[in-house]
Design an enzyme around this catalytic site. Structure first.
Site, mmCIF file in Angstrom:
data_model
loop_
_atom_site.group_PDB
_atom_site.id
_atom_site.type_symbol
_atom_site.label_atom_id
_atom_site.label_comp_id
_atom_site.label_asym_id
_atom_site.label_seq_id
_atom_site.Cartn_x
_atom_site.Cartn_y
_atom_site.Cartn_z
ATOM 1 N N ASP A 1 1.844 -13.491 -15.907
ATOM 2 C CA ASP A 1 1.720 -14.931 -15.673
ATOM 3 C C ASP A 1 2.230 -15.740 -16.856
ATOM 4 O O ASP A 1 2.832 -16.801 -16.671
ATOM 5 C CB ASP A 1 0.264 -15.296 -15.374
ATOM 6 C CG ASP A 1 -0.036 -15.311 -13.877
ATOM 7 O OD1 ASP A 1 0.928 -15.351 -13.098
ATOM 8 O OD2 ASP A 1 -1.213 -15.265 -13.495
ATOM 9 N N GLU B 1 -2.807 -16.680 -20.562
ATOM 10 C CA GLU B 1 -1.737 -16.635 -19.563
ATOM 11 C C GLU B 1 -1.199 -18.016 -19.235
ATOM 12 O O GLU B 1 -0.253 -18.147 -18.459
ATOM 13 C CB GLU B 1 -2.239 -15.951 -18.284
ATOM 14 C CG GLU B 1 -3.534 -16.506 -17.752
ATOM 15 C CD GLU B 1 -4.131 -15.666 -16.620
ATOM 16 O OE1 GLU B 1 -3.378 -14.924 -15.969
ATOM 17 O OE2 GLU B 1 -5.348 -15.756 -16.400
ATOM 18 N N CYS C 1 -1.952 -6.994 -21.207
ATOM 19 C CA CYS C 1 -1.860 -6.246 -19.947
ATOM 20 C C CYS C 1 -0.694 -6.791 -19.150
ATOM 21 O O CYS C 1 -0.155 -7.856 -19.448
ATOM 22 C CB CYS C 1 -3.160 -6.350 -19.151
ATOM 23 S SG CYS C 1 -3.652 -8.034 -18.747
ATOM 24 N N HIS D 1 0.824 -1.207 0.000
ATOM 25 C CA HIS D 1 0.000 0.000 0.000
ATOM 26 C C HIS D 1 0.858 1.256 0.000
ATOM 27 O O HIS D 1 0.528 2.250 -0.649
ATOM 28 C CB HIS D 1 -0.926 -0.003 1.223
ATOM 29 C CG HIS D 1 -2.259 -0.625 0.930
ATOM 30 N ND1 HIS D 1 -3.091 -1.106 1.904
ATOM 31 C CD2 HIS D 1 -2.911 -0.848 -0.238
ATOM 32 C CE1 HIS D 1 -4.189 -1.593 1.354
ATOM 33 N NE2 HIS D 1 -4.094 -1.449 0.062
#
Length: 759
Positions: free
Chosen positions: A628, A604, A675, A363
């Site tokens: 992946d 993937e 992506c 975060h």
């Protein structure tokens, strides 16, 4: 022997410094192997020599004085070959070299093994015997094990500078370079301010109690105090962060609810455990659960849980808070930074962040990217407790931290900081412009989202759509499966925010390695286990609710694309499409006026590459998940430091697979996007443009640089570069060729402003 190995390992790991560790090794190995001599020689690259650094059995006065070139002596032979050598009569070997200072003429037998760390020979560990002795395989195995133990200690000493005598306490730390992982791009020069943990949960003992009400009251007071702190810190950041980004603090507050972490602690207290012990048990369980997840973002939630646990414990113990003074140009350093720590620094003082633990998905790294604060994470060799007040340079492009830098290095990085400021000013002007090459080819740039914080940032950077919305992120913030109506609200928010641009929503992508707290799964091999589409097809009641909610949320907007994760064959796509059509039909029968969304397949899994044509024929579009796919093709866990260097999406095998997917999709007249990190790398984006991808989807932070570079290219030139590198069989050569070619075109400034710094 096993007990001896364990004992020596423990002593070495507990040693206060390198000389102490070397002394332990030579003493203990000599005893364990019943030999007359044990010595350690360390390699000095600048002199290309091996220096005697510790011995038990030879003349101690020779330590630090006797050395030999890499092409001299048996020690040099072991080092140059990087293999273990055993000799029953060492003095008869042509490479034997005698040093009168050591008294080696008395020793007949020799066993030497290289000390290797990440393929580099750091030194040689030697055992010698007066009489002739035939060292057996067990002896060799033991010495190799000891050298492996020593390699990590020496590597750490090199990183900290103590191997050169520079690792003194406090401000005695001299100029040194520490390697971490880029957390947020940029460079910064400033003064280190070290934040120590507020409390240590690991040392809290169990304690049975009878007055449960008292312990519940203590915990409730601690809860309220931490909640107040979090709200205060969120308010303090209100001027620096948009409301969507401050929502990350809501995650903290959510964990403190009675339906989450706090509720579990209360339950343990009621069973008769004191509040501190209950807190330790619950935090430990939550941390383990998160740390075993495969998803990078979700795994990093472990650090949030630990930070909350420490803050709660601090109030339970009434611990004294660390009083910190923040100078101008503060670089905040901690073992594990948290958003709360970041919020405590005055905005005009903070220029950089360094975390010994964590990853770019923590975060605090997400907030740092939003706030434009250069950040380095996972700097595991950094002696952070000794850095307070020391001048630092951090390089958020490469993940480097420099302590007490030279005047030349300071000047170079000051130029980098100024260059980055000018680049960002230039990139801001591209916000409203499309990504069109010099010869007029338009390549839409999309973004990956999942948090509310992503929406505004994507819009401000001129995204032309959403290529990947991670629906599981919203599920992680709940204590149960969200209802259909709750999901409709979540999805509608995303679809409306980007309307009329397309929003590609991936269906629930969870698995044995990233379970929901209310849907736990345990597997021995989670990467190849029950995850993604495999789970949702096995649980159609979950899948149907989600796709119904997605489709219902798109009513009147019609910009929804549904993406199916972890598809490994046409049978899975067929089953999923059947359920999606069923959900759409149910909504139509209920009187909901909605269009059937486009359905896509995420490529993937390697098997999907070889069935891409068949999948494209059945689906409306394909979308490559580069992270992946690269990981599976190369059999590399990119989060494993031992093999992470092998993870490279410019590997020839990956490039071949991508070209095959594009060709298969276009042969069926279907669009294909990509992506992941590869799409957000400006250099890789040039190749993806040339391959014919119809859109690229990335973290919004990278979008301006990708756009800037592609707008300076022609499609024809990109295709020429692709053809050139396609003939290469080495990923390093591909990287250097592309960087050189783009540099010659004057396009290197968005590749990495810090790449020209000489370190």
């Amino acid at each position: 022997m096993l007990n001896m190995l364990r004992m020596i390992s423990q002593e070495v790991n507990a040693a206060k410094d390198l000389p102490a560790a070397l002394t332990i090794i030579v003493k203990q190995v000599r005893v364990a192997m019943n030999s007359h001599v044990c010595s350690v020689y360390l390699y000095e690259p600048d002199r290309d020599r091996y220096l005697l650094m510790a011995t038990e059995g030879l003349n101690k006065r020779a330590v630090g004085k006797v050395s030999m070139a890499s092409n001299e002596g048996l020690v040099g032979l072991v080092g140059s070959r990087a293999e273990t050598i055993t000799l029953e009569d060492a003095m008869s070997h042509p490479r034997f070299l005698y040093f009168a200072e050591t008294g080696e003429e008395r020793y007949a037998s020799f066993l030497g093994t290289p000390i290797i760390h990440h393929r580099q020979v750091l030194g040689v560990l030697v055992v010698q015997q007066k009489e002739r002795r035939q060292f057996d395989e067990g002896d060799e195995a033991f010495l190799v094990t000891m050298s492996a133990q020593l390699s990590g200690v020496i590597a750490h000493a090199e990183a900290t500078g103590s191997i050169r005598g520079l690792g003194k306490q406090g401000k005695g730390i001299q100029e040194a370079r520490f390697i971490g992982v880029p957390g947020a791009p940029g460079a910064a020069l400033g003064t280190a301010v070290v934040v120590l943990p507020v409390a240590d949960l690991d040392v809290v003992p169990d304690k049975a109690i009878s007055n449960i009400a008292e312990q519940l009251e203590l915990f409730t007071l601690a809860l309220e105090s931490v909640r107040a702190d979090i709200r205060s810190l969120s308010a303090r950041l209100s001027d620096q962060l948009r409301p969507q980004e401050r929502a990350l603090f809501d995650v903290y507050l959510m964990m403190l609810e009675h339906t989450a972490l706090a509720g579990d602690v209360i339950a343990v207290i009621r069973s008769g455990q004191w509040a501190q012990g209950a807190l330790r048990n619950v935090v430990s369980e939550h941390v383990q659960r998160f740390e075993h997840m495969d998803d990078d973002y979700l795994r990093e939630r472990a650090s949030d849980v630990k930070d909350l646990g420490r803050r709660l414990l601090s109030y339970l113990q009434q611990a004294q808070q660390q009083t910190l003074v923040y100078p101008d140009n503060t670089i905040l350093v901690s073992e594990e930074l948290s958003p709360a720590m970041l919020g405590e620094v005055p905005a005009d003082k903070l220029v950089g962040l360094v975390s010994v633990l964590g990853s770019r998905n923590s975060h605090v790294a997400i907030l740092a990217r939003a706030m434009g604060i250069p950040t380095v994470v996972a700097a595991v060799d950094l002696p952070y407790t000794r850095l307070d007040g020391i001048e630092l340079i951090i390089d958020g492009y490469h993940g480097d931290v420099f302590t007490n830098p030279s005047a030349l290095l300071r000047q170079q990085y000051a130029e980098v900081v100024e260059e980055e400021r000018l680049i960002n000013k230039d990139l801001d002007s591209l916000r409203s412009l499309p990504c069109v090459t010099l010869d007029g080819y338009h390549l839409p740039l999309w973004v990956n989202t999942g948090l509310l914080a992503d929406v505004k940032r994507a819009q401000q950077r001129g995204a032309e759509g959403v290529g990947l919305y991670r629906s599981e992120v919203a599920f992680m913030g709940s204590s149960r499966f969200p209802s259909e109506s709750e999901q409709v609200l979540m999805y509608r928010e995303q679809l409306e925010a980007f309307h009329p641009l397309p929003v590609t929503m991936r269906t629930l992508d969870i698995g044995g390695d990233k379970p929901l707290s209310y849907f736990p799964i345990k597997e021995s091999n989670p990467y190849l286990g029950w995850r993604g589409i495999r789970i949702t097809l096995d649980h159609p009641e979950i899948f149907l609710v989600q796709v119904r909610a997605m489709i219902k949320a798109s009513a009147g907007l019609n910009n929804l694309h549904i993406l199916l994760p972890m598809i490994s064959g046409v049978h899975e796509l067929d089953d999923a499409q059947h359920l999606i059509h069923r959900a759409w039909g149910e909504l139509i029968n209920e009187g909901v006026d909605v269009q059937m969304p486009q359905i896509g397949v995420m490529i993937e899994v390697p098997s999907a590459v070889y069935q891409a044509k068949e999948l494209a024929r059945m689906a409306d579009f394909l979308s490559v998940g580069s992270n992946d796919l690269t990981q599976y093709l190369l059999a590399v866990d990119r989060n494993n430091a031992r093999v992470a260097a092998l993870y490279d999406y410019l590997h020839p095998a990956v490039l071949m697979a991508l070209k095959e997917v594009v060709s298969a999709a276009h042969a069926e007249g279907k669009p294909v996007s990509i992506c992941g990190e590869m799409a957000g790398d400006p250099v890789a984006a040039v190749l993806l443009l040339a391959m014919g991808f119809d859109s690229l989807s990335m973290n919004s932070t990278h979008l301006p640089k990708v756009k800037w570079l592609l707008r300076k290219m022609t499609l024809e030139h990109a295709q020429e570069l692709l053809e050139e590198v396609s003939a290469m069989d080495n990923p390093q050569l591909i990287h250097s060729t592309l960087n050189l070619a783009l540099g010659n075109l004057g396009l290197s400034k968005v590749l990495n402003p810090a790449s020209s710094v000489q370190t």
